[in-house]
Design a protein around this motif. Structure first.
Motif, PDB file in Angstrom:
ATOM      1  N   THR A   1       0.838  -1.200   0.000  1.00 42.12           N
ATOM      2  CA  THR A   1       0.000   0.000   0.000  1.00 42.12           C
ATOM      3  C   THR A   1       0.870   1.246   0.000  1.00 42.12           C
ATOM      4  N   ALA A   2       0.459   2.246  -0.794  1.00 45.92           N
ATOM      5  CA  ALA A   2       1.225   3.497  -0.878  1.00 45.92           C
ATOM      6  C   ALA A   2       0.290   4.691  -0.880  1.00 45.92           C
ATOM      7  N   MET A   3       0.817   5.827  -0.413  1.00 45.37           N
ATOM      8  CA  MET A   3       0.090   7.098  -0.476  1.00 45.37           C
ATOM      9  C   MET A   3       0.840   8.011  -1.431  1.00 45.37           C
ATOM     10  N   ILE A   4       0.119   8.823  -2.184  1.00 44.35           N
ATOM     11  CA  ILE A   4       0.744   9.723  -3.157  1.00 44.35           C
ATOM     12  C   ILE A   4       1.012  11.068  -2.479  1.00 44.35           C
ATOM     13  N   SER A   5       2.249  11.531  -2.564  1.00 44.41           N
ATOM     14  CA  SER A   5       2.636  12.751  -1.840  1.00 44.41           C
ATOM     15  C   SER A   5       2.941  13.930  -2.764  1.00 44.41           C
ATOM     16  N   GLY A   6       2.595  13.820  -4.038  1.00 47.19           N
ATOM     17  CA  GLY A   6       2.825  14.939  -4.958  1.00 47.19           C
ATOM     18  C   GLY A   6       2.079  14.726  -6.254  1.00 47.19           C
ATOM     19  N   GLY A   7       1.879  15.797  -7.023  1.00 48.96           N
ATOM     20  CA  GLY A   7       1.199  15.688  -8.312  1.00 48.96           C
ATOM     21  C   GLY A   7      -0.317  15.780  -8.174  1.00 48.96           C
ATOM     22  N   ASN A   8      -1.024  15.487  -9.272  1.00 47.23           N
ATOM     23  CA  ASN A   8      -2.493  15.619  -9.301  1.00 47.23           C
ATOM     24  C   ASN A   8      -3.205  14.594  -8.436  1.00 47.23           C
ATOM     25  N   ASN A   9      -2.553  13.488  -8.107  1.00 44.38           N
ATOM     26  CA  ASN A   9      -3.189  12.433  -7.303  1.00 44.38           C
ATOM     27  C   ASN A   9      -2.808  12.516  -5.831  1.00 44.38           C
ATOM     28  N   THR A  10      -2.277  13.657  -5.385  1.00 42.82           N
ATOM     29  CA  THR A  10      -1.836  13.812  -3.993  1.00 42.82           C
ATOM     30  C   THR A  10      -2.937  13.394  -3.018  1.00 42.82           C
ATOM     31  N   GLY A  11      -2.557  12.571  -2.034  1.00 39.45           N
ATOM     32  CA  GLY A  11      -3.487  12.148  -0.987  1.00 39.45           C
ATOM     33  C   GLY A  11      -4.207  10.844  -1.278  1.00 39.45           C
ATOM     34  N   ARG A  12      -4.104  10.346  -2.515  1.00 32.96           N
ATOM     35  CA  ARG A  12      -4.777   9.083  -2.836  1.00 32.96           C
ATOM     36  C   ARG A  12      -3.980   7.903  -2.285  1.00 32.96           C
ATOM     37  N   VAL A  13      -4.685   6.868  -1.875  1.00 30.29           N
ATOM     38  CA  VAL A  13      -4.053   5.665  -1.321  1.00 30.29           C
ATOM     39  C   VAL A  13      -4.442   4.487  -2.201  1.00 30.29           C
ATOM     40  N   GLY A  14      -3.456   3.683  -2.560  1.00 29.16           N
ATOM     41  CA  GLY A  14      -3.741   2.521  -3.397  1.00 29.16           C
ATOM     42  C   GLY A  14      -2.673   1.462  -3.260  1.00 29.16           C
TER      43      GLY A  14
ATOM     44  N   ALA B   1      -8.952   1.261  -3.158  1.00 28.41           N
ATOM     45  CA  ALA B   1      -9.892   0.277  -2.600  1.00 28.41           C
ATOM     46  C   ALA B   1     -11.216   0.249  -3.351  1.00 28.41           C
ATOM     47  N   ALA B   2     -11.530   1.338  -4.074  1.00 30.85           N
ATOM     48  CA  ALA B   2     -12.784   1.394  -4.840  1.00 30.85           C
ATOM     49  C   ALA B   2     -12.617   0.804  -6.233  1.00 30.85           C
ATOM     50  N   GLY B   3     -11.379   0.363  -6.558  1.00 28.02           N
ATOM     51  CA  GLY B   3     -11.127  -0.246  -7.863  1.00 28.02           C
ATOM     52  C   GLY B   3     -10.695   0.723  -8.946  1.00 28.02           C
ATOM     53  N   HIS B   4     -10.494   2.015  -8.574  1.00 29.22           N
ATOM     54  CA  HIS B   4     -10.048   3.007  -9.562  1.00 29.22           C
ATOM     55  C   HIS B   4      -8.543   2.883  -9.755  1.00 29.22           C
ATOM     56  N   SER B   5      -8.087   2.874 -10.996  1.00 30.40           N
ATOM     57  CA  SER B   5      -6.648   2.809 -11.292  1.00 30.40           C
ATOM     58  C   SER B   5      -6.127   4.209 -11.604  1.00 30.40           C
ATOM     59  N   PHE B   6      -4.909   4.486 -11.180  1.00 34.13           N
ATOM     60  CA  PHE B   6      -4.275   5.780 -11.482  1.00 34.13           C
ATOM     61  C   PHE B   6      -2.767   5.586 -11.539  1.00 34.13           C
ATOM     62  N   ALA B   7      -2.080   6.555 -12.111  1.00 29.92           N
ATOM     63  CA  ALA B   7      -0.630   6.447 -12.289  1.00 29.92           C
ATOM     64  C   ALA B   7       0.029   7.764 -11.905  1.00 29.92           C
ATOM     65  N   THR B   8       1.261   7.688 -11.426  1.00 28.35           N
ATOM     66  CA  THR B   8       2.008   8.887 -11.058  1.00 28.35           C
ATOM     67  C   THR B   8       3.500   8.609 -11.167  1.00 28.35           C
ATOM     68  N   ARG B   9       4.296   9.649 -11.005  1.00 29.57           N
ATOM     69  CA  ARG B   9       5.751   9.472 -11.063  1.00 29.57           C
ATOM     70  C   ARG B   9       6.261   8.745  -9.827  1.00 29.57           C
ATOM     71  N   LEU B  10       7.365   8.052 -10.005  1.00 28.17           N
ATOM     72  CA  LEU B  10       7.941   7.239  -8.932  1.00 28.17           C
ATOM     73  C   LEU B  10       8.235   8.061  -7.679  1.00 28.17           C
ATOM     74  N   GLN B  11       8.766   9.303  -7.864  1.00 32.27           N
ATOM     75  CA  GLN B  11       9.163  10.081  -6.683  1.00 32.27           C
ATOM     76  C   GLN B  11       7.981  10.574  -5.849  1.00 32.27           C
ATOM     77  N   ASN B  12       6.736  10.445  -6.383  1.00 39.61           N
ATOM     78  CA  ASN B  12       5.550  10.859  -5.625  1.00 39.61           C
ATOM     79  C   ASN B  12       4.957   9.735  -4.784  1.00 39.61           C
ATOM     80  N   VAL B  13       5.491   8.508  -4.916  1.00 40.22           N
ATOM     81  CA  VAL B  13       4.881   7.342  -4.256  1.00 40.22           C
ATOM     82  C   VAL B  13       5.572   7.077  -2.919  1.00 40.22           C
TER      83      VAL B  13
END
Length: 281
Positions: A180-193, A213-225
């Motif tokens: 499990t990871a949280m996004i700490s930068g970019g447009n998806n900041t704060g999302r957990v997946g 957890a709701a089944g939504h997929s998203f992508a971000t840069r490595l340094q934001n994870v």
């Protein structure tokens, strides 16, 4: 020609996630140099005056911090411009409150209230692993810590659990699919997946794909994870919403339902008060 350090910050150019009023003055608090970048932190003055509402003015904030009432990561901070950032633990002894600095899904800092047991540790993302003088292994974390002799299994992008305030490394979790990871930068900041896979692009930005957890997929840069737990179980409690981003329509429906509930409650309390007064008032 400007020379030296800029010590001021115009309110117009302050980070928007501080949510300062546009018309309440010309200036904004300029964070001190510290473990987090200026645009990725929340100064204690903004936290106490705008978020927690424990002070109304600059002077009141100064009086609070100078009484040594505020601790960040277990250390008393008397600088009201101290930059608290992602994953920091803020403790207020007088009110028996402990907060962890996390992001909500709109990219704003959420002061998430945690128990006393959870406030004894924090997670740090490993930015770099290298050897120093005499071959001593070191790792550097996202909040500026240098940890000597880390576990040999710890690599860049992993997360380590740090004891507060001693700074000892208690445990670590690998950056790998299934965690499990949280996004700490970019447009998806704060999302957990949950991490699905990592796209490698030599010479460019590596992309990580996640699924919430709701089944939504998203992508971000490595340094934001930022990895926060093994498997699907996070090591920290999550703020309201559990890192699931609502669509515009879902967000609007939730807001309307909340306002309708408030109106109903207000109407019920008003009718109850009128019945108590009776026909003659």
């Amino acid at each position: 020609m400007a020379r030296g350090v800029i010590r001021h910050l115009k309110r117009m150019f302050a980070p928007s996630h501080w949510m300062l009023d546009k018309l309440k003055g010309r200036w904004a608090p300029k964070p001190s140099a510290g473990p987090h970048k200026m645009r990725e932190c929340l100064p204690l003055i903004v936290m106490l005056r705008e978020r927690l509402k424990y002070a109304l003015t600059y002077r009141e904030v100064k009086m609070i911090v100078m009484q040594r009432l505020i601790q960040v990561d277990g250390k008393v901070r008397t600088d009201m411009f101290y930059p608290a950032g992602f994953m920091d633990v803020v403790q207020i002894e007088k009110t028996k409150e402990n907060f962890r600095m996390l992001y909500d899904t709109k990219g704003r800092f959420a002061l998430h209230k945690v128990s006393k047991e959870e406030a004894t540790y924090k997670l740090c993302r490993v930015k770099k692993v290298f050897r120093g003088p005499k071959g001593t292994p070191y790792c550097i974390t996202h909040d500026g810590r240098t940890l000597r002799y880390p576990d040999p299994d710890v690599k860049t992008n992993d997360s380590v659990r740090i004891e507060v305030p001693s700074g000892k490394m208690l445990d670590h979790v690998k950056f790998e699919p299934g965690n499990t990871a949280m996004i700490s930068g970019g447009n998806n900041t704060g999302r957990v997946g949950v991490i699905q896979h990592r796209e490698r692009h030599p010479g460019s930005f590596e992309i990580v794909h996640l699924k919430d957890a709701a089944g939504h997929s998203f992508a971000t840069r490595l340094q934001n994870v930022f990895v926060i737990g093994k498997g699907t179980k996070p090591w920290i409690s999550l703020p309201k919403g559990h890192g699931i981003k609502l669509s515009i329509i879902e967000d609007r429906a939730a807001k309307m339902a909340k306002s309708a509930a408030e109106r109903t409650e207000l109407g019920a309390s008003a009718s109850g008060a009128s019945r108590m007064r009776g026909p003659l008032g």
